[in-house]
Design an enzyme around this catalytic site. Sequence first.
Site, PDB file in Angstrom:
ATOM      1  N   ARG A  15      43.958  60.254  69.923  1.00  0.00           N
ATOM      2  CA  ARG A  15      43.510  61.491  69.293  1.00  0.00           C
ATOM      3  C   ARG A  15      44.087  61.529  67.884  1.00  0.00           C
ATOM      4  O   ARG A  15      45.286  61.735  67.718  1.00  0.00           O
ATOM      5  CB  ARG A  15      44.029  62.665  70.128  1.00  0.00           C
ATOM      6  CG  ARG A  15      43.338  63.976  69.878  1.00  0.00           C
ATOM      7  CD  ARG A  15      44.016  65.072  70.688  1.00  0.00           C
ATOM      8  NE  ARG A  15      45.287  65.445  70.099  1.00  0.00           N
ATOM      9  CZ  ARG A  15      46.361  65.822  70.772  1.00  0.00           C
ATOM     10  NH1 ARG A  15      46.347  65.883  72.081  1.00  0.00           N
ATOM     11  NH2 ARG A  15      47.482  66.145  70.140  1.00  0.00           N
ATOM     12  N   HIS A  27      45.541  68.648  69.076  1.00  0.00           N
ATOM     13  CA  HIS A  27      44.779  68.893  70.308  1.00  0.00           C
ATOM     14  C   HIS A  27      43.635  69.865  70.050  1.00  0.00           C
ATOM     15  O   HIS A  27      42.522  69.700  70.527  1.00  0.00           O
ATOM     16  CB  HIS A  27      45.696  69.454  71.396  1.00  0.00           C
ATOM     17  CG  HIS A  27      44.955  70.017  72.558  1.00  0.00           C
ATOM     18  ND1 HIS A  27      44.314  69.221  73.476  1.00  0.00           N
ATOM     19  CD2 HIS A  27      44.700  71.297  72.932  1.00  0.00           C
ATOM     20  CE1 HIS A  27      43.714  69.985  74.375  1.00  0.00           C
ATOM     21  NE2 HIS A  27      43.927  71.249  74.063  1.00  0.00           N
ATOM     22  N   TYR A  52      55.296  66.996  68.786  1.00  0.00           N
ATOM     23  CA  TYR A  52      55.556  66.113  69.928  1.00  0.00           C
ATOM     24  C   TYR A  52      55.113  64.663  69.729  1.00  0.00           C
ATOM     25  O   TYR A  52      55.294  63.839  70.612  1.00  0.00           O
ATOM     26  CB  TYR A  52      54.912  66.700  71.197  1.00  0.00           C
ATOM     27  CG  TYR A  52      53.432  67.050  71.055  1.00  0.00           C
ATOM     28  CD1 TYR A  52      52.459  66.065  71.160  1.00  0.00           C
ATOM     29  CD2 TYR A  52      53.026  68.361  70.795  1.00  0.00           C
ATOM     30  CE1 TYR A  52      51.115  66.374  71.025  1.00  0.00           C
ATOM     31  CE2 TYR A  52      51.681  68.681  70.655  1.00  0.00           C
ATOM     32  CZ  TYR A  52      50.726  67.685  70.766  1.00  0.00           C
ATOM     33  OH  TYR A  52      49.402  67.998  70.626  1.00  0.00           O
TER      34      TYR A  52
HETATM   35  C1  TPP Z   1      42.366  73.401  84.483  1.00  0.00           C
HETATM   36  C2  TPP Z   1      42.879  73.503  83.100  1.00  0.00           C
HETATM   37  N1  TPP Z   1      44.209  73.499  82.898  1.00  0.00           N
HETATM   38  C3  TPP Z   1      44.706  73.602  81.649  1.00  0.00           C
HETATM   39  C4  TPP Z   1      43.867  73.713  80.583  1.00  0.00           C
HETATM   40  C5  TPP Z   1      44.427  73.812  79.177  1.00  0.00           C
HETATM   41  N2  TPP Z   1      44.201  72.520  78.515  1.00  0.00           N
HETATM   42  C6  TPP Z   1      43.103  72.322  77.772  1.00  0.00           C
HETATM   43  S1  TPP Z   1      42.970  70.751  77.298  1.00  0.00           S
HETATM   44  C7  TPP Z   1      44.402  70.304  78.042  1.00  0.00           C
HETATM   45  C8  TPP Z   1      44.858  68.889  77.983  1.00  0.00           C
HETATM   46  C9  TPP Z   1      43.821  67.966  78.493  1.00  0.00           C
HETATM   47  O1  TPP Z   1      44.209  66.646  78.322  1.00  0.00           O
HETATM   48  P1  TPP Z   1      43.240  65.440  78.669  1.00  0.00           P
HETATM   49  O2  TPP Z   1      42.603  65.648  79.985  1.00  0.00           O
HETATM   50  O3  TPP Z   1      44.006  64.201  78.488  1.00  0.00           O
HETATM   51  O4  TPP Z   1      42.077  65.551  77.587  1.00  0.00           O
HETATM   52  P2  TPP Z   1      42.209  65.709  76.009  1.00  0.00           P
HETATM   53  O5  TPP Z   1      42.289  67.178  75.741  1.00  0.00           O
HETATM   54  O6  TPP Z   1      43.396  64.964  75.558  1.00  0.00           O
HETATM   55  O7  TPP Z   1      40.946  65.166  75.459  1.00  0.00           O
HETATM   56  C10 TPP Z   1      44.972  71.405  78.667  1.00  0.00           C
HETATM   57  C11 TPP Z   1      46.248  71.367  79.405  1.00  0.00           C
HETATM   58  C12 TPP Z   1      42.483  73.732  80.841  1.00  0.00           C
HETATM   59  N3  TPP Z   1      41.576  73.854  79.867  1.00  0.00           N
HETATM   60  N4  TPP Z   1      42.026  73.619  82.102  1.00  0.00           N
END
Ligand code: TPP
Lengths: 324, 355
Positions: B257, B261, B270
């Site tokens: 990425r 985020h 971080y």
């Molecule tokens: C069920 C759920 N828990 C927490 C969140 C908050 N949240 C949004 S994105 C994220 C991280 C997701 O990481 P990853 O699956 O690796 O995908 P990325 O965002 O890095 O593309 C979190 C914790 C959410 N949207 N849905």
Amino acid sequence: MVVANIVQAVTMGLRQELARDKNVIVLGEDVGLNGGVFRATDGLYKEFGPNRIIDTPLAELGIVGVSIGLAVNGMKPVAEIQFSGFLYSTFDQLLSHAGRIRMRSRGRFTCPLVVRAPYGGGIKALELHCESGESIFSHVPGLKMVIPSNPYDTKGLLAAAIRDPDPVIFYEPMRIYRAIKQDIPEEEYFVPIGKANIVQEGDDLTLIAWGAMVKTCQEAIEKLNSKYSVELIDLRTINPYDAEAVISSVKKTGRCVIAHEAIRTCGFAAELIASINEKALLSLHAPVVRVTSPDVPFPMAKLENYFLPDVNRVLKGMEKVMSF
Amino acid sequence: MTKRVLKEFKIEYLQVLDENGNCDEALMPKLSNDEIKKIYEMLVLIRVFDQKAFNMQRQGRLGTYIQFKGQEACQVGSAFALKDDDFIFPMYRNSGLLIARKHPIVQVLQYWSGDERGLKSPQNVNNFPISIPVGTQEVHAVGAAWAAKLRGTKQVAATYFGEGATSKGDFHEAMNFAGVFNVPVIFVCENNQYAISVPRKEQTHSETIAQKAIAYGFEGIQVDGIDVFAVYKAMADAVEKGRSGKGPTLIECFTYRMCDHSTSDDASKYRPKEEVEMWVKKDPIERLEKYMRKKGLLDDLYKESIASRSKDIVEKAVTEFEKMPAPDPKDIFKYVFAEMTNQQKEEMEELFDNQ
Ligand SMILES: Cc1ncc(C[n+]2csc(CCOP(=O)(O)OP(=O)(O)O)c2C)c(N)n1
């Protein structure tokens, strides 16, 4: 005394309990180094280390499920769910297990677990980041449901929740996370679970709210400009709710408006009205009025103001009950 | 009594273009020069869009926006292997994928401005609304792929998610169903190595995400997610496999990425600066440019013309977006059920009619 907002009061409450009892641990997504997406655990990782402030894999069901196991075996887990909309996947664990462990083991095992989650809308957040599911969780026997509305209560209720012998869902009003500052004691104090707060006394009508809606109601009362004498009750705990405070107030005023962000059908106002009907029906001068969101999914930012009850809708509700 | 090796497994890694744009011709998927140019142009377009959307958020013209910088090759490479009537079940980070899947840019902007109208899939493309709760969409893809199999439509379904999502139970349930019912689904994991602040190694003790497929009895492959040809090839193979009834595939696109985020995040809290700098240098678009230059498919003039054309397309969409009428407030009631309930009718009246 220190000046704190609601997020800071959460951090203070957590810090106090972490320092007091080494079995208290905080776990959740991004709660460690990052200090939580709302900064509610800011600084705790540095202070208490990675064994007590724990970044978990991204799995709400896992977080709540393992917390149940942790709690059963002597720990005091305080789990953070990033937004209350992500609590739904944990529902099976909460309903089938957390709320029943004491009953099913005849008191041999208990589940002193706290699940914290920011809730509510009004901040133009993404989908499912604005949910108000308090009546969903209050429909689960064995679970307590707490919602503070100001920094003082936040710290006091959180400490009470962590020391409570049973599982507590602790909803934090995201919209006013940083909107209210108060002097709060650095020393230990408790706000008891199950006790409402009479925010202001009045004789003409009882207005009941919780969480971020308390502030909205206060603003509505201000706008009334003393036209009516309003008794404002902050319920603070949804389950078990303080029926006595509600009933004695309604008996005094004879009129009642209940305001909540959650949708109308099966919203917690319905339960309160049932209780008023059972215990204070003959004191009522008018049907109880509900000021709620409509029965639709929380809309995205562009339309959320049409959905959420605001000062005007609370005012309209009060006029309606007074003009009956 | 005996003790023996029952089974051994291996996980393959695929890279077609190396960091200097050198291509392994033996692995190179069949793509015409025109197709390569199309892929390049889409990569540039979504990069321009991503930057524009970010800027607009900063100016208060959009709400929270989720960038995807660094992950363009994952989204474009995989989209190019799909047909319009194949299904995608995307996540919030897939604005680039949506654009590559013919979702009008105006609508993508609408969505990020907090307007559900942006989610409506164009009539002839099956773009399911993006999923906000992490990891909840993979099961739907399995169901849609299963329906394709049952109905004999020859469609496949692709679902997109991050490595963080693979920690969720829903992901594992989806993988298991996919294996058991042998459905034409492609799991595309965009492993950008962080779930907000949580690094990959704290997310799972598996060395790769790809190997998780082994447990469910089908193939998993890790590809260089910065290499658009590798992503395209793995996806095209998986699609072909799905269409011919040979079941599901998990593709782990190993990427990074190259942004925060979301617009509410500060990744410098971080992620070490050196790490970010090291990865940003691996840019997926630059890598393809190096290759195209060598092949005589790209010169400065073409590059500039694509850059300026992309800017025009995006600016035009922004202008159109900003002229769109606001959504009708009554829409909040309109699409909940096929027919409004009596309670809803009463509530709607109360909300709008006596104001
Ligand atoms: C069920 C759920 N828990 C927490 C969140 C908050 N949240 C949004 S994105 C994220 C991280 C997701 O990481 P990853 O699956 O690796 O995908 P990325 O965002 O890095 O593309 C979190 C914790 C959410 N949207 N849905």
